[in-house]
Design an enzyme around this catalytic site. Structure first.
Site, mmCIF file in Angstrom:
data_model
loop_
_atom_site.group_PDB
_atom_site.id
_atom_site.type_symbol
_atom_site.label_atom_id
_atom_site.label_comp_id
_atom_site.label_asym_id
_atom_site.label_seq_id
_atom_site.Cartn_x
_atom_site.Cartn_y
_atom_site.Cartn_z
ATOM 1 N NE ARG A 1 -14.734 20.602 -8.386
ATOM 2 C CZ ARG A 1 -15.756 20.580 -9.252
ATOM 3 N NH1 ARG A 1 -16.250 21.702 -9.708
ATOM 4 N NH2 ARG A 1 -16.274 19.439 -9.668
ATOM 5 C CG HIS B 1 -19.362 22.845 -6.883
ATOM 6 N ND1 HIS B 1 -18.617 23.972 -7.129
ATOM 7 C CD2 HIS B 1 -20.520 23.276 -6.319
ATOM 8 C CE1 HIS B 1 -19.299 25.042 -6.758
ATOM 9 N NE2 HIS B 1 -20.452 24.651 -6.263
ATOM 10 C CE1 TYR C 1 -17.637 17.445 -12.640
ATOM 11 C CE2 TYR C 1 -19.803 16.907 -11.734
ATOM 12 C CZ TYR C 1 -18.543 17.444 -11.578
ATOM 13 O OH TYR C 1 -18.175 17.988 -10.360
#
Length: 405
Positions: free
Chosen positions: A292, A296, A305
């Site tokens: 990805r 998100h 993160y």
């Protein structure tokens, strides 16, 4: 001898345990990063028109994602989710289906919808929740749906589409079952594909859906997008075992793992999976391994993160660039035409955005007008209370207040 345990007995006298990694599931890869067919690989039959349509869809979605991500940052829409890094997985899998096959998506599969024919204007109307939106503004942005294109409206709760897909696919199969023998009497017309991320594979709905599909033999294609993260949680903190594919094997479902950045591999795998589903009536699990590349959603900040170095490593494996390289080698595309098309699409997106954001919002009564044939008393009461509330606080509802009678 009967086998009430439904297992293949292989007696051993050695005290040994195995885990999911012992399966050693391979990953199908056909196309190299520079657009060459790899040694030993066989490219699927893909005609020029289909190949260019796949590429055009991938390119359109990337440009749409870029612009709408920016529109959210400008406060013009409330929310957005990108397909960035997974364009090949979504578009090529959709291209391997029939137009009438049902799609039950999660929320990152706008490329499948565009491949089916969802127009730029329809995307914009949904994102701006205006009165031309097919969903009448009742859904969050990117929660698309289209009866005409056989695309079930996106649901925000995670994983709910998985058992729904099993049930729907079983319904597709029933009309081909011989009433006397209980066996398939003819090839199944249409199947259902169900997209979900590897995070959704930790939900109870995943396990219920796969087990039901396996036991009742529903012609559903489970397409797991293993993109490395479930919002901010990396895959190694989400589950143990060898990815999602090993679970398909565990449920007795035919399973394949593919390089999700490889358009040809995804197309070939999905085409074969569909063939299995229509001829046997059984489910298939496809695990797409991708990354990805974006956040998100617009509510997420991946810098909290993961590192920029990690993102840069995977950006070099761009699925759009890889397929473009193959098309150039085929002589089906040239750089000049490609750049001109990109400029044209950017202009069209910007123009459509400006039009859609000026279209009026749906009337307030659309909230309840066709939920039931006639609004039930409880719903009508809530609607009347909402109108009175807006009348009392018109400054808090500047778009709606002037239209409430």
């Amino acid at each position: 001898m009967t086998n009430p345990n439904n297992i293949s007995l292989n007696i051993s006298h050695a005290l040994e345990f195995i885990d999911g990694h012992a399966l050693n599931i391979p990953t199908l890869k056909i196309l190299s990063e520079d657009g060459e067919i790899l040694d030993g690989a066989t490219a699927p039959e893909l005609d020029k028109d289909t190949a260019l349509r796949i590429y055009s869809t991938m390119r359109f979605i990337r440009l749409l994602d870029e612009r709408m991500q920016a529109a959210q940052r400008q406060g013009r829409i409330s929310f957005y989710m990108q397909c960035l890094g997974e364009e090949a997985a979504i578009t090529a899998s959709a291209a391997a289906l029939k137009q009438e096959d049902m799609i039950m998506a999660q929320y990152r599969e706008q490329a499948a919808l565009h491949y089916r024919g969802f127009s730029l204007e329809q995307f914009m109307n949904q994102l701006f929740s205006n009165e031309k939106d097919l969903g009448k503004g009742r859904q969050m942005p990117v929660h698309y749906g289209s009866n005409e294109l056989h695309y079930l409206t996106i649901s925000s709760p995670l994983g709910t589409q998985i058992p729904q897909a099993t049930g729907y696919a079983y319904g597709q199969k029933l009309k081909h079952i011989d009433a006397q023998s209980g066996e398939l009497s003819s090839e199944i017309d249409n199947v259902t594909i169900c997209y979900f991320g590897e995070g959704a594979a930790s939900e109870g709905d995943f396990h219920a859906g796969l087990n039901m599909a396996a036991v009742h033999k529903a012609p559903v294609l489970f397409f797991a997008r293993n993109n490395g993260y479930a919002i901010s949680t990396p895959a190694d903190e989400q589950f143990k075992g060898d990815g999602i594919a090993s679970r398909g094997v565990g449920y007795g479902i035919k399973t394949i793992r593919v390089d999700g950045a490889d358009t040809l591999a995804v197309y070939a795998a999905t085409q074969k999976a569909r063939e299995i589903a229509v001829t046997t009536g059984e489910p298939v699990l496809i695990e797409s391994i991708a990354y990805r590349l974006g956040a998100h959603s617009t509510s997420d900040d991946p810098s909290g993160y993961r590192t920029k170095d990690e993102e840069a490593e995977f950006k070099s494996n761009c699925p759009v660039a890889r397929f473009k390289a193959w098309l150039l080698k085929q002589g089906w595309l040239n750089e000049e035409e490609d750049e001109a098309q990109k400029d044209k699409i950017r202009e069209e997106i910007l123009a459509a955005l400006k039009v859609a954001e000026k279209v009026q919002k749906p009337a307030l009564e659309e909230l309840v007008s066709d939920v039931y044939d006639t609004p039930i008393p409880a719903l009508q009461k809530q609607y009347e209370e909402l109108k009175e509330h807006i009348k009392q606080h018109p400054d808090a509802y500047p778009i709606t207040a002037g239209r409430v009678k």
